[in-house]
Design a protein around this motif. Structure first.
Motif, short mmCIF file in Angstrom:
data_model
loop_
_atom_site.label_atom_id
_atom_site.label_comp_id
_atom_site.label_asym_id
_atom_site.label_seq_id
_atom_site.Cartn_x
_atom_site.Cartn_y
_atom_site.Cartn_z
N LYS A 1 0.84 -1.20 0.00
CA LYS A 1 0.00 0.00 0.00
C LYS A 1 0.87 1.25 0.00
O LYS A 1 1.84 1.35 0.75
CB LYS A 1 -0.90 0.01 1.24
CG LYS A 1 -1.78 1.23 1.34
CD LYS A 1 -2.63 1.23 2.59
CE LYS A 1 -3.45 2.51 2.65
NZ LYS A 1 -4.33 2.54 3.80
N GLY A 2 0.53 2.20 -0.88
CA GLY A 2 1.25 3.46 -0.95
C GLY A 2 2.45 3.46 -1.89
O GLY A 2 3.00 4.52 -2.20
N GLN A 3 2.87 2.29 -2.34
CA GLN A 3 4.00 2.22 -3.27
C GLN A 3 3.50 2.39 -4.71
O GLN A 3 2.33 2.16 -5.00
CB GLN A 3 4.71 0.85 -3.13
CG GLN A 3 5.36 0.64 -1.78
CD GLN A 3 6.42 1.69 -1.51
OE1 GLN A 3 7.35 1.88 -2.29
NE2 GLN A 3 6.28 2.39 -0.38
N PRO A 4 4.40 2.80 -5.64
CA PRO A 4 3.98 2.92 -7.03
C PRO A 4 3.39 1.60 -7.53
O PRO A 4 3.97 0.54 -7.33
CB PRO A 4 5.27 3.26 -7.77
CG PRO A 4 6.14 3.89 -6.74
CD PRO A 4 5.80 3.18 -5.45
N PHE A 5 2.22 1.69 -8.14
CA PHE A 5 1.53 0.51 -8.63
C PHE A 5 1.39 0.55 -10.16
O PHE A 5 1.82 -0.35 -10.85
CB PHE A 5 0.16 0.41 -7.95
CG PHE A 5 -0.67 -0.75 -8.38
CD1 PHE A 5 -0.15 -2.04 -8.43
CD2 PHE A 5 -2.00 -0.57 -8.72
CE1 PHE A 5 -0.92 -3.12 -8.82
CE2 PHE A 5 -2.79 -1.66 -9.11
CZ PHE A 5 -2.24 -2.92 -9.16
N ILE A 6 0.80 1.62 -10.68
CA ILE A 6 0.66 1.80 -12.13
C ILE A 6 1.34 3.10 -12.52
O ILE A 6 1.14 4.13 -11.88
CB ILE A 6 -0.82 1.81 -12.54
CG1 ILE A 6 -1.42 0.42 -12.28
CG2 ILE A 6 -0.97 2.21 -14.01
CD1 ILE A 6 -2.90 0.33 -12.54
N VAL A 7 2.14 3.03 -13.58
CA VAL A 7 2.85 4.20 -14.09
C VAL A 7 2.42 4.38 -15.55
O VAL A 7 2.55 3.46 -16.35
CB VAL A 7 4.38 4.02 -14.01
CG1 VAL A 7 5.10 5.26 -14.52
CG2 VAL A 7 4.81 3.67 -12.59
N GLN A 8 1.91 5.55 -15.86
CA GLN A 8 1.54 5.89 -17.22
C GLN A 8 2.54 6.91 -17.76
O GLN A 8 2.85 7.89 -17.08
CB GLN A 8 0.13 6.48 -17.26
CG GLN A 8 -0.93 5.51 -16.83
CD GLN A 8 -2.30 6.15 -16.73
OE1 GLN A 8 -2.43 7.34 -16.47
NE2 GLN A 8 -3.34 5.35 -16.94
N TYR A 9 3.04 6.63 -18.97
CA TYR A 9 4.03 7.54 -19.56
C TYR A 9 3.92 7.52 -21.07
O TYR A 9 3.20 6.69 -21.64
CB TYR A 9 5.44 7.20 -19.08
CG TYR A 9 5.89 5.76 -19.28
CD1 TYR A 9 6.77 5.43 -20.30
CD2 TYR A 9 5.49 4.75 -18.42
CE1 TYR A 9 7.23 4.12 -20.46
CE2 TYR A 9 5.94 3.45 -18.57
CZ TYR A 9 6.80 3.14 -19.59
OH TYR A 9 7.24 1.85 -19.76
#
Length: 161
Positions: A45-53
């Motif tokens: 919880k709270g860590q990067p999960f989905i990154v859009q670029y």
């Protein structure tokens, strides 16, 4: 912008990979980083999960999903290069810090993503509709012996030298 985009599964370094890619590929940027709303397999919880670029305007999405699925060469990004200097630049940048060269212009970067670093001249000399069939065959034979694509020997082979 289209409605279709690639989605890559990383164990836990999707954000680091995205940051690396946008630093290497021009006209690129990170759009969003969504944190995990709760503990999930492979992500806290709270860590990067989905990154859009975006990579040169192409939208990409990456997921930190743990080690369940692994990236492989069945999917690759192609980098079209104008000349040998661009081939050398992208080849070196994408191999930095632990990437692995493969063959025929293919490499795997340190995150496990496959890339094809391709000079436009290669396509013209080996697949071009107006290219000489014998020259195409000679150029292809030379390309098949290369790891990083070197344009000059392929051009020489095409000419029969």
């Amino acid at each position: 912008m289209g409605i279709v985009r690639p989605h890559l599964w990383f164990s836990d370094d999707a954000l680091e990979a995205a940051q690396f890619y946008v630093s290497v590929i021009p006209n690129s940027r990170i759009l969003n980083v969504f944190e995990a709303p709760t503990d999930m397999p492979g992500v806290t919880k709270g860590q990067p999960f989905i990154v859009q670029y975006e990579l040169d305007g192409q939208r990409v999405e990456a997921l930190n999903g743990g080690p369940t699925l692994q990236l492989n060469a069945a999917f690759s990004f192609i980098v079209d290069c104008a000349d040998q200097a661009e081939v050398d630049h992208y080849w070196d940048a994408l191999l930095a810090d632990g990437g692995e060269p493969v063959a025929c212009g293919w490499l795997t970067d340190r995150f496990g993503v496959s890339w094809q670093v391709v000079p436009m001249a290669l396509m013209e000399l080996t697949l071009g509709a107006d290219a000489d069939p014998d020259g195409k065959a000679r150029a292809t034979e030379v390309m098949l012996t290369q790891t990083k694509i070197e344009i000059a020997p392929i051009e020489a082979a095409y000419r029969g030298e």
